[in-house]
Design a protein around this motif. Structure first.
Motif, mmCIF file in Angstrom:
data_model
loop_
_atom_site.group_PDB
_atom_site.id
_atom_site.type_symbol
_atom_site.label_atom_id
_atom_site.label_comp_id
_atom_site.label_asym_id
_atom_site.label_seq_id
_atom_site.Cartn_x
_atom_site.Cartn_y
_atom_site.Cartn_z
ATOM 1 N N TRP A 13 -6.575 5.017 -8.361
ATOM 2 C CA TRP A 13 -5.714 4.957 -7.270
ATOM 3 C C TRP A 13 -5.488 6.551 -6.604
ATOM 4 O O TRP A 13 -5.718 7.385 -7.614
ATOM 5 C CB TRP A 13 -4.328 4.377 -7.416
ATOM 6 C CG TRP A 13 -3.464 4.132 -6.322
ATOM 7 C CD1 TRP A 13 -2.420 4.727 -5.504
ATOM 8 C CD2 TRP A 13 -3.509 2.871 -5.295
ATOM 9 N NE1 TRP A 13 -1.922 4.360 -4.650
ATOM 10 C CE2 TRP A 13 -2.875 2.791 -4.474
ATOM 11 C CE3 TRP A 13 -4.542 1.906 -5.501
ATOM 12 C CZ2 TRP A 13 -2.503 1.993 -3.376
ATOM 13 C CZ3 TRP A 13 -4.589 0.722 -4.468
ATOM 14 C CH2 TRP A 13 -3.205 1.004 -3.523
ATOM 15 N N ASP A 15 -3.022 8.315 -3.418
ATOM 16 C CA ASP A 15 -2.268 8.241 -2.271
ATOM 17 C C ASP A 15 -1.953 9.595 -1.631
ATOM 18 O O ASP A 15 -1.826 10.830 -2.501
ATOM 19 C CB ASP A 15 -1.008 7.602 -2.547
ATOM 20 C CG ASP A 15 -0.127 7.808 -3.663
ATOM 21 O OD1 ASP A 15 0.079 9.122 -3.775
ATOM 22 O OD2 ASP A 15 0.585 7.066 -4.000
ATOM 23 N N ALA A 39 2.857 -1.983 2.925
ATOM 24 C CA ALA A 39 2.559 -2.836 1.838
ATOM 25 C C ALA A 39 3.599 -3.991 1.682
ATOM 26 O O ALA A 39 3.378 -4.500 0.648
ATOM 27 C CB ALA A 39 2.631 -1.877 0.481
ATOM 28 N N PHE A 48 -0.763 1.022 3.013
ATOM 29 C CA PHE A 48 -2.205 0.800 2.316
ATOM 30 C C PHE A 48 -3.189 1.382 3.318
ATOM 31 O O PHE A 48 -2.810 1.053 4.556
ATOM 32 C CB PHE A 48 -2.823 -0.392 1.739
ATOM 33 C CG PHE A 48 -1.774 -1.094 0.491
ATOM 34 C CD1 PHE A 48 -1.599 0.033 -0.408
ATOM 35 C CD2 PHE A 48 -1.431 -2.245 0.377
ATOM 36 C CE1 PHE A 48 -0.601 -0.638 -1.483
ATOM 37 C CE2 PHE A 48 -0.759 -2.894 -0.626
ATOM 38 C CZ PHE A 48 -0.499 -1.790 -1.554
ATOM 39 N N ILE A 55 -8.676 -2.015 0.470
ATOM 40 C CA ILE A 55 -7.714 -0.705 0.273
ATOM 41 C C ILE A 55 -8.486 0.164 -0.549
ATOM 42 O O ILE A 55 -9.349 0.164 -1.404
ATOM 43 C CB ILE A 55 -6.737 -1.474 -0.627
ATOM 44 C CG1 ILE A 55 -5.758 -2.422 0.081
ATOM 45 C CG2 ILE A 55 -5.936 -0.045 -1.060
ATOM 46 C CD1 ILE A 55 -4.822 -2.936 -0.839
ATOM 47 N N GLY A 58 -3.559 4.858 -0.578
ATOM 48 C CA GLY A 58 -1.987 4.523 -0.304
ATOM 49 C C GLY A 58 -1.346 5.666 0.429
ATOM 50 O O GLY A 58 -2.061 6.639 0.578
#
Length: 264
Positions: A13, A15, A39, A48, A55, A58
């Motif tokens: 992930w 963000d 989200a 997102f 996706i 974030g």
């Protein structure tokens, strides 16, 4: 190689946090074609970024009290609480202790021994990003650090990483991969911050995510048009590809790459 077949220790992930999430969405939308959406009503403003419906990252609004605008790279763990304990035991920090994110998973933000923040994600309903290792998605990650050996020991203890030395024209690169995955699992590297011309001026250790692109020069030009800043111009590295380091209009650092760093 970065894929969505995540294993413990691999990036799963990323963000970005900034004071103006609408402005951030406009910048990355114009740069990579990402579309930003909430989200959900219980996500506290978190949203997102999607590319072609998948996706890829974030994003959220952050305040100065939460730190400067920045990208955070998250790594998979099967036990966030145990990983946070390991971070404390190896003299790292846990500024955001493990917490459940609805039914999606369990997360925490840790810091290594020199204070560099990174995230951990224990998947539940959400495994991680839905695209990786391709154009428009996370394809590599680098830690700029004052002490390679110390960083390697810390992340091995906390996330199980293995390192290897990759020789390239002009020096040696320290690559990292999840335990037991070898070259096939290589996803990033450790770089001495003081020896890098782009980073030496600030001397700031940090994690740098790379986004895959089709045309590095065109992306660099577009980033400037959109209000971003070029930290390192588009540069070709033999056997690697063409890369550049950039900064969005709010100061969050990232890089772009056409190629595959594992080809060094």
């Amino acid at each position: 190689m970065l894929t969505t077949r995540f294993v413990d220790g691999a990036p799963n992930w990323i963000d970005v946090g900034a004071p103006d999430i609408e402005g951030v969405a406009s910048f990355y939308g114009g740069l990579f074609g990402w579309e930003f959406g909430s989200a959900g009503p219980d996500a506290g403003g978190y949203g997102f970024f999607r590319l072609a419906g998948r996706i890829v990252a974030g994003g959220m609004r952050t305040t100065p009290e939460q730190g400067p605008p920045a990208w955070t790279v998250y790594f998979q763990t099967s036990d966030a609480d145990a990983t946070a304990r390991a971070a404390r035991q190896t003299r790292g920090g846990v500024p955001v202790p493990p917490m459940d994110v609805m039914e999606q998973g369990r997360m925490a933000v840790l810091t290594d021994q020199v204070g560099v923040p990174f995230g951990i994600w224990q998947p539940a309903l959400r495994r991680g990003v839905e695209a990786a290792g391709e154009v428009g998605a996370l394809c590599w990650a680098e830690l700029y650090t004052p002490d390679i050996a110390r960083a390697a020991a810390y992340y091995h203890a906390v996330l199980g990483w293995e390192t290897s030395a990759v020789t390239f024209p002009g020096g040696v690169y320290t690559s990292v991969s999840p335990a037991g995955t070898g070259e096939d699992g290589m996803f990033g590297g450790l770089v001495p911050v003081a020896d890098d011309p782009t980073e030496a001026e600030s001397g700031q250790p940090y994690w740098l995510p790379y986004i895959g692109v089709e045309d590095t020069d065109a992306v660099v030009a577009r980033a400037v048009e959109l209000g971003g800043r070029v930290r390192m111009p588009a540069t070709s590295l033999a056997g690697v590809g063409r890369l550049a380091r950039l900064e969005d209009p709010y100061g969050a650092r990232f890089a772009v790459l056409k190629g595959d760093p594992r080809q060094t």
